[in-house]
Design an enzyme around this catalytic site. Structure first.
Site, PDB file in Angstrom:
ATOM      1  N   GLU A 288       4.999  -5.781 -13.909  1.00  0.00           N
ATOM      2  CA  GLU A 288       5.624  -5.008 -13.052  1.00  0.00           C
ATOM      3  C   GLU A 288       6.379  -5.853 -11.982  1.00  0.00           C
ATOM      4  O   GLU A 288       6.484  -7.280 -12.248  1.00  0.00           O
ATOM      5  CB  GLU A 288       4.497  -4.240 -12.237  1.00  0.00           C
ATOM      6  N   ASN A 290       7.272  -6.505  -8.024  1.00  0.00           N
ATOM      7  CA  ASN A 290       6.901  -6.098  -6.572  1.00  0.00           C
ATOM      8  C   ASN A 290       8.189  -6.267  -5.697  1.00  0.00           C
ATOM      9  O   ASN A 290       8.656  -7.582  -5.825  1.00  0.00           O
ATOM     10  CB  ASN A 290       5.711  -6.863  -6.157  1.00  0.00           C
TER      11      ASN A 290
END
Length: 667
Positions: A288, A290
């Site tokens: 992912e 951030n």
């Protein structure tokens, strides 16, 4: 550059941003909830604005109140810190629409990368290798079970809008999906206001490695190398370091290039982090992104010499990045330990209360390492149940990993906290482990190394010597004071020969010879002499700093019957200082049997009862859920540890409970 900014956050990160702004000559405005009215950030800010009640939804997550505070104070820009509104694309866009600069990436980048479901779709389209999983929303428990069985166990159930270890469960079976999916959805809704969930394959023995990226508004993007974040508990990072002991230059360059390419694809224009799950063979997959400043950013700052908050401010103000990728080099090694208000001896459950004592190690250079401590608290502050339980982030830097790790061990010795449970002893235990020192770690490290939980460590030979010598010194000092108060009358406590007992270890017969603050402790049976130099201690002080045979140490000390309780790193023992006759009598005393508590289930922490799932007279089997307690944005499922019939039900759903309050009693 801005003349005034507003910080839409609290605690440690608010203090961190204020420090950089002060250095750059920028005025700061801090918003605060009722729970943070007396906080350090409020004290340090140039201006403050009250924004509501403690629950985040009524204060720090209320975009209308943040925008109004900016207009009220004339703040030109807003720094969101991490958590709360930091990864809300709609908030970044709202700031733009209102003529306020958002100190972070543009709304498009947040939208494309900040949402874990959308980021995976985007990464796949961009040709980035992703962890196998279900890309898309999940309807209900039955749908979650179907997806999980298609992927194959174990799977990770994650909140799309999650972060900070909240809204994550690993499931190894259908039953764990059926239990975990609704729990994750409830946590996600409560913590982030978004209950969308996705599921992906959980890679066995993985490492969590992330690349720090930095972009400006002129198309320049660089990476600031990697951070190793594999030491986690309940998917919450505990210890981070930079660089990673796993990566070689080739893998580092490949990961960095992939992170930069992904950032460039969305015109990324601030600090951000691309997270990867890595195999022990150096294979890696995109996890992912951030789109914000990370909690663990200090270790990157320590190895690059850059201030990431400053770089975010400069990028937001439209400045061109002042360096290129070729200008960036790794210097030394840095380690960060997250100091949490949690009790490692009680399964790491949150510990709410007041910091009766808060005495961190002094920041700055030592002989072989440097100490940095990022904190948002002071002695006397209260750790609230409404927010994350972090007390501070302790960092050490050294020329080598070994120096940084050894420095962290010493810095943790020098960290003294009283008033609530904290994880300093646990962190010290990790620093002392051979496996951690080797760098052969994974995200299952804590589970592997502490399968039965944490109960401290047995004193090593050196620690037993330290405890013996310290106890003897303190006993002698207190005896001398008692003699002085007694106007010089003969006092049997001033004798020079004693028996010292460290915990359950065999007793030691010692002979003491003092010279000022120095004390020679002769161990009669061992035919050894311990040379103790008491550098810093006086009666009543809870910390004793000294050198034993030339080696520096710090221990926590507290008086106890016939001796003291002493803790050095993760080893804690009751140390008795006895006359030979008393020692002989102690050996004859019967062992005290612990009380039988098997028929009661207590709340392991202070919190709110979400549900009480049993009734009077109900037959309960081992492993069944009896209650759900919420504390610090986490839902904790309390299970029965034995079969029984319910005799008493204490609180009800919606009640607040204290630690050790009885929830259920069996007949």
């Amino acid at each position: 550059m801005f003349s005034k900014i507003l910080i839409a956050n609290r605690g440690e990160i608010a203090v961190r941003v204020i420090k950089t702004c002060r250095r750059m000559g920028i005025k700061t405005v801090v918003v605060y909830s009722e729970a943070d009215a007396d906080s350090l950030a409020v004290e340090m800010a140039d201006e403050t604005v009250f924004i509501g009640l403690p629950p985040a939804a009524q204060s720090y997550l209320d975009a209308d109140k943040i925008i109004a505070a900016c207009k009220q104070t004339g703040a030109e820009a807003v720094h969101p810190g991490f958590g709360f509104l930091s990864e809300k694309a709609e908030f970044a866009q709202r700031c733009l629409d209102e003529g306020i600069v958002f100190i972070g990436p543009n709304a498009h980048a947040i939208s494309a990368m900040g949402d874990k479901i959308e980021s995976k779709k985007f990464a796949e389209a961009a040709g980035v290798s992703c962890v196998p999983g279900h890309i898309g929303e999940i309807d209900d428990v039955a749908h979650a079970v179907t997806i999980s069985e298609e992927i194959g166990y174990p799977v990770m159930i994650k909140a799309s809008a999650g972060g900070g270890g909240k809204g994550i469960r690993v499931a190894y079976s259908r039953a764990e999906v059926e239990e975990g999916f609704p729990a994750v959805r409830a946590e996600a809704k409560g913590a982030f206001g978004d209950d969308r969930i996705f599921i992906e394959k959980f890679i066995t023995s993985p490492r969590h490695i992330e690349i720090q990226v930095l972009g400006d508004k002129h198309g320049h993007v660089v990476h600031l190398f990697e951070r190793e974040c594999s030491i986690q508990r309940r998917n919450q990072k505990v210890i981070e370091e930079a660089p990673s002991p796993l990566l070689d230059p080739e893998t580092r360059a490949a990961m960095g290039a992939q992170a930069v390419a992904l950032a460039q694809a969305v015109n990324y224009d601030s600090a951000g982090t691309v997270e990867f799950v890595a195999g022990q063979d150096k294979s890696f997959y995109f996890l992912e992104m951030n789109t914000r400043l990370q909690v663990e950013h200090p270790v990157t700052e320590l190895i690059t010499g850059l201030d990431l908050v400053e770089q975010m401010l400069r990028s937001a103000a439209g400045e061109v990045m002042a360096f290129t990728q070729d200008d960036l080099k790794i210097k030394g090694w840095a380690v960060e330990s997250r100091i949490y208000a949690e009790d490692p001896y009680r399964g790491f459950l949150p510990s709410i209360g007041r910091l009766v004592r808060y005495d961190p190690p002094a920041e700055g250079e030592r002989a072989a390492y440097t100490v940095r401590n990022d904190a948002g608290v002071r002695e006397g502050d209260e750790i609230s149940m409404f927010y994350d339980p972090m007390i501070s982030k302790l960092c050490t830097w050294g020329e080598t990993r070994a120096e940084a790790v050894a420095g962290m061990g010493r810095a943790l010795e020098d960290f003294h906290i009283e008033g609530l449970g904290h994880n300093v002893p646990f962190l010290a235990a990790v620093m002392d482990q051979d496996r951690f020192k080797s760098g052969k770690i994974s995200t299952s490290y804590i589970k592997d190394e502490f399968p039965d939980g944490f109960d401290g460590t047995e004193p090593t030979a050196f620690q037993a010597d330290v405890m013996s010598a310290v106890a003897a010194h303190m006993h002698r000092t207190l005896a001398a004071r008692a003699r002085a108060v007694g106007n010089g009358l003969a006092n049997p406590l001033t004798r020079t020969e004693w028996t010292v007992v460290v915990g359950e270890a065999p007793s030691r017969h010692v002979r003491l010879k003092a010279s000022g603050s120095a004390l020679d402790v002769a161990l009669i049976e061992d035919d050894r002499t311990l040379a103790l130099d008491a550098i810093d201690w006086r009666p009543g002080k809870p910390v004793f700093r000294g050198r034993l045979n030339g080696e520096a140490f710090t221990v926590e000390v507290h008086p106890a019957a016939e001796g003291f309780t002493i803790r050095h790193r993760a080893a804690k023992a009751r140390v008795l200082v006895l006359t030979p006759l008393s020692a002989e009598l102690h050996e004859r005393l019967p062992k005290r049997e612990p009380a039988d508590t098997s028929k009661i289930i207590v709340s392991p922490m202070p919190g709110l009862v979400v549900s009480l799932d049993v009734t009077l007279g109900q037959a309960v089997k081992t492993g069944e859920t009896v209650a759900v307690i919420e504390a610090m944005k986490m839902q904790n499922i309390i299970k029965a540890e034995r079969d029984g019939v319910v005799k008493l039900v204490g609180p009800k759903a919606g009640d607040s409970v204290a630690a050790d309050e009885v929830l259920v009693e069996f007949a």
